[in-house]
Design an enzyme around this catalytic site. Structure first.
Site, short mmCIF file in Angstrom:
data_model
loop_
_atom_site.label_atom_id
_atom_site.label_comp_id
_atom_site.label_asym_id
_atom_site.label_seq_id
_atom_site.Cartn_x
_atom_site.Cartn_y
_atom_site.Cartn_z
N TYR B 116 -6.33 -18.60 -4.17
CA TYR B 116 -5.95 -20.01 -4.12
C TYR B 116 -7.15 -20.93 -4.23
O TYR B 116 -7.10 -21.98 -4.86
CB TYR B 116 -5.13 -20.29 -2.86
CG TYR B 116 -3.68 -19.92 -3.07
CD1 TYR B 116 -3.13 -18.79 -2.49
CD2 TYR B 116 -2.88 -20.68 -3.92
CE1 TYR B 116 -1.82 -18.44 -2.73
CE2 TYR B 116 -1.58 -20.33 -4.18
CZ TYR B 116 -1.05 -19.19 -3.58
OH TYR B 116 0.24 -18.84 -3.84
N GLU B 207 4.62 8.20 4.42
CA GLU B 207 4.59 7.34 3.22
C GLU B 207 5.32 6.03 3.46
O GLU B 207 4.80 4.96 3.15
CB GLU B 207 5.23 8.07 2.04
CG GLU B 207 5.32 7.23 0.78
CD GLU B 207 6.10 7.88 -0.36
OE1 GLU B 207 6.45 9.07 -0.25
OE2 GLU B 207 6.37 7.19 -1.35
N ASP B 260 7.86 11.47 0.14
CA ASP B 260 9.05 11.82 -0.64
C ASP B 260 8.70 12.94 -1.60
O ASP B 260 7.54 13.09 -2.01
CB ASP B 260 9.53 10.62 -1.46
CG ASP B 260 10.23 9.57 -0.59
OD1 ASP B 260 10.34 8.41 -1.04
OD2 ASP B 260 10.65 9.92 0.53
#
Lengths: 450, 373
Positions: B116, B207, B260
């Site tokens: 910014y 995870e 996963d």
């Protein structure tokens, strides 16, 4: 005084005009003069006379051309006056490929029909070679018949040690001629336009020459190009849409003529982009006009090409196409070098647009530092002396240096890749892995927040 | 004795602000010297290449476990002299200038804040956060100092929970943090100074946030002595930093990953294990020996057929990239091959088929059986 500048350098004449050259040795034993007069825009009268004292035809039979020293002047013709060194007795006239001998003591006059280009321009130039043993006086007079008081006279002395102010090169004459032409808005005025050209700095002149070699087969071809960029005032009555067009003047062996088609074709293949110009169209309607896609406003480009043989008489006419690119780019490069900031290529303009940002960053780094030694060293590298310097001064100084490097690189040959040193030098000297690649974004399978 | 790989490695130093400022000042002086010398030029910026072509592997001599990736001496260039690439060159200087000022003020900013700020000061140069992040990596690469040393903090997404005590003036007990766990700070100095104590016997990297929350809520660490840590997706530097600190402070604790069963999960494991290319000049320091607990191929029998979903093209891309990596262990490679062959993937949530408390049991059983690769 008068509008026809006599030819210490060159001028471009418009009908009706007269010019005369008289050469006399210091003992006034010999005197030859040639008078040229435009009878109409396309008819030229040439009169040669010799009023020296006594000689006869037999003297010329054994004339050895190698001892001849030439005094020449060109009036859009291969007009030569060749005399031998001691007696100024022989006049050799050559018009194109014809050679006339005019012997001393004989007055002759003849009309010669010239095919002139539609713009009625004649290029008058006087070229002088040094004379071996004799001091001679030369008087040159030019006059515009329709303008009273326009007569311009010049007398000067010349000999071997002082060849006189006339030993200017052809290209200097060409420059001067085109300058004159531009100052008078293409000869539409009789004198320099004061609205546009109050100061002569409004003209930026560049020239280039390309030659082909002389050998027994060819007499060597020279192509000279002069380019002038001028700033016009919008309030001048001659100001028109001229900035988007350039009329290319063309002379072949000192004769104005229309540009041959092969030459036109070569002009369109020049890399105008590297000078920030976009060539949109080449128009050939007797007169060659280059139409530009964009040009800096109020800027007018004028160009003249002059192709001539180095030696006369010519054995064979040669084609100049192979010289055109070289000579034109030489002229444009000459302009760029002598007037930094003009004819910047599109590439350079694009890069220059980043210069203020870069300068601001570097200046910001210098000025925000709390290390006075560092700041001092920076200022001294920049050539700034006082500590009490505002941000603007530092920024402007850095920006100026960046822009000058960009321009310098822009002028360098396009073939040679400009290789800049890197910021930290020890990085890659022994490195065989160094790859000069631009960084490609997004090759990694994960471009995460990391 | 210097190992061969040590000579090739390129790394970013962790430096105090004054030294970083000194390096920037040297950069400015060099630039000005080259700009004002007899044959002036605008110097190019040579950056270490952060691409897979420049990735090298360092293997432990004794075991395979001490493997990590690093970047070597292959460079790319940022230059002003090519019109299309000039803006990238300018961006590097802009970020350097901003970091210089931040360091002078002895502050730290996040990447977002920096974006910014740059947007306000030089709106023409920066258009996205990603661009800013990449430019920051350019500066890291140019000056060879870590991002954190430049005064930039990446906000961390990591959380830790479980049997970890941080007995500082404010005692923090990570088992008392509830399901939200204890947020990992982005301030690496702070993390470096943490005093840690544990009676855990294992560290588990989780995870996904949802799984982490489930495990924390069920207080699985009261049944099994574990520390739970998650980066909630791709591992950020701060999380990796803390994990590495834990592995050094508690070297006897094995570190296991619960991800996963898909290429992305394995990729996350590999990032913790070997490091990454994007921040390759720094990340190599935080590589840890991580084992794969689950979800694995032999767990597929535990989940219903319906929970197996097709691999997406993105999965296959990641799989391909992992396969070509020389760091991938044999057994992991086999798992990956199985994924690709079957064209299927499965999420840990599939284990909830057996009930919400099944997950804890599953983990416990696997640990006890030392069933991790």
């Amino acid at each position: 005084m008068g509008c026809c500048k006599p030819c210490l350098t060159g001028t471009i004449l418009k009908h009706p005009w007269t010019a005369s050259v008289t050469i006399e040795d210091e003992l006034q034993l010999c005197r030859i003069s040639a008078v040229l007069k435009s009878l109409s825009p396309s008819i030229l009268q040439i009169s040669i006379s010799d009023t020296g004292i006594g000689s006869c035809l037999e003297e010329f039979q054994d004339l050895n051309c190698s001892s001849i020293i030439a005094v020449e002047f060109w009036v859009g013709l291969n007009l030569g006056i060749v005399t031998d060194c001691t007696s100024l007795r022989v006049v050799v006239l050559y018009l194109q490929n014809l050679i006339f001998f005019v012997c001393k003591g004989i007055y002759c006059s003849f009309n010669y029909e010239l095919k002139l280009s539609a713009s009625n321009i004649l290029f008058l130039k006087f070229l002088y070679y040094s004379v071996e043993q004799v001091n001679i006086a030369i008087e040159l007079v030019t006059e515009r018949e329709d303008i009273p008081g326009s007569r311009c006279e010049n007398v000067f002395l010349a000999n071997r040690s002082n060849p006189g102010p006339l030993s200017t090169s052809n290209v200097e004459c060409l420059k001067s001629g085109l300058e004159d032409y531009v100052l008078k808005h293409g000869n539409s005025l009789t004198q320099k336009c004061n609205t546009c050209f109050a100061t002569s700095e409004r003209l930026k002149v560049g020239s280039g020459i390309a030659c082909s070699t002389e050998n027994h087969k060819s007499s060597g071809l020279v192509l000279e190009v002069v380019v002038i960029i001028s700033e016009l005032e919008s309030k001048c009555p001659c100001y028109r849409e001229c900035s988007f067009k350039t009329e290319v003047l063309y002379f072949k062996d000192f004769t104005p003529c229309s540009i041959p088609h092969p030459t036109l074709n070569v002009l369109s293949t020049i890399d105008w982009q590297s000078y920030g110009l976009t060539l949109e169209n080449v128009v050939d309607q007797g007169v060659c006009v280059l139409e530009w896609g964009d040009s800096p406003s109020h800027s007018q480009i004028d160009m003249v090409l002059h192709c001539y043989h180095k030696q006369y008489p010519m054995h064979k006419t040669q084609l100049e196409q192979h010289l055109i690119k070289k000579a034109v780019t030489a002229a444009l490069n000459n302009l760029k070098e002598t007037h930094p900031g003009i004819l910047r290529s599109a590439h350079a303009l694009k890069i220059c647009s980043h210069a203020p940002d870069l300068a601001r960053s570097i200046a910001g780094l210098i000025l925000s530092s709390n290390d006075p030694d560092f700041q001092g060293e920076c200022f001294s590298l920049l050539g700034l002396h006082s500590r009490e310097i505002g941000a603007n001064v530092v920024e402007d100084c850095i920006q100026e240096k960046i822009v000058s490097v960009i321009e310098m690189n822009d002028r360098k040959s396009r073939q040679r890749n400009v290789v800049a040193p890197s910021l930290f030098e020890d990085d890659c000297d022994q490195d065989s892995n160094y790859q000069d690649k631009e960084y490609e974004e997004g090759e990694d399978e994960f471009s995460y927040l990391d | 004795m210097k190992f061969f790989t040590d000579r090739e490695i390129c790394y970013a130093d962790i430096l105090p602000p004054s030294e970083v400022r000194a390096r920037i000042e040297v950069a400015v002086l060099n630039f000005l010297k080259i700009l004002t010398c007899a044959d002036p030029a605008i110097s190019d910026l040579l950056l270490i290449n952060r691409k897979s072509s420049n990735r090298r592997v360092s293997r432990g001599l004794l075991t395979d476990d001490d493997t990590w990736i690093f970047l070597s001496r292959s460079f790319c260039k940022r230059t002003l002299m090519r019109a299309n690439a000039a803006k990238a060159f300018i961006r590097v200087w802009k970020v350097m200038e901003m970091c210089f000022k931040i360091l002078l003020q002895e502050k730290r900013v996040t990447q977002r804040e920096l974006f910014y700020k740059l947007l306000c000061v030089s709106p023409d140069c920066f258009s996205s956060q990603l661009q800013v992040n990449r430019t920051i990596q350019d500066v890291v690469s140019l000056l060879r100092c870590s991002r954190f040393s430049l005064g930039i903090m990446a906000s961390s997404r990591g959380i830790v929970a479980g049997r970890l005590l941080e007995p500082d003036k404010e005692m923090v007990d990570c088992s008392e943090c509830g399901s939200s766990g204890y947020a990992i700070s982005g301030d690496l100095n702070l993390l470096d100074r943490l005093v840690m104590k544990t009676d855990a016997r294992y560290i588990i990297i989780v995870e996904k946030h949802a799984i982490f929350q489930r495990l924390a809520e069920d207080r699985v660490f009261n049944h099994i002595p574990v520390i739970l840590i998650t980066a909630r997706g791709y591992p950020d530097i701060a999380t990796r930093f803390l994990l590495h600190r834990m592995s050094r402070t508690f070297p006897e604790l094995p570190i296991m990953a619960l991800v996963d069963w898909n290429p992305a999960g394995l990729a996350i494991l590999c990032t913790f294990k070997f490091g990454s290319i994007g921040m390759g000049l720094e990340a190599y320091r935080y590589a840890c020996n991580v084992k794969w607990l689950g979800l694995r191929g032999d767990d597929l029998q535990l989940i219903p057929e319906e929970s197996l979903v097709s691999l997406k093209p993105r999965d296959l891309q990641i799989a391909k990239s992992l396969m070509s990596s020389e760091t991938l262990q044999e057994k992991h490679r086999e798992e990956l091959a199985l994924m690709v062959q079957s064209g299927k993937r499965a999420e840990i949530e599939a284990l909830y088929f057996h009930g919400y408390d099944y997950l804890g049991k599953y983990i416990a059983k696997k640990i006890v059986q030392a069933n991790y690769i």
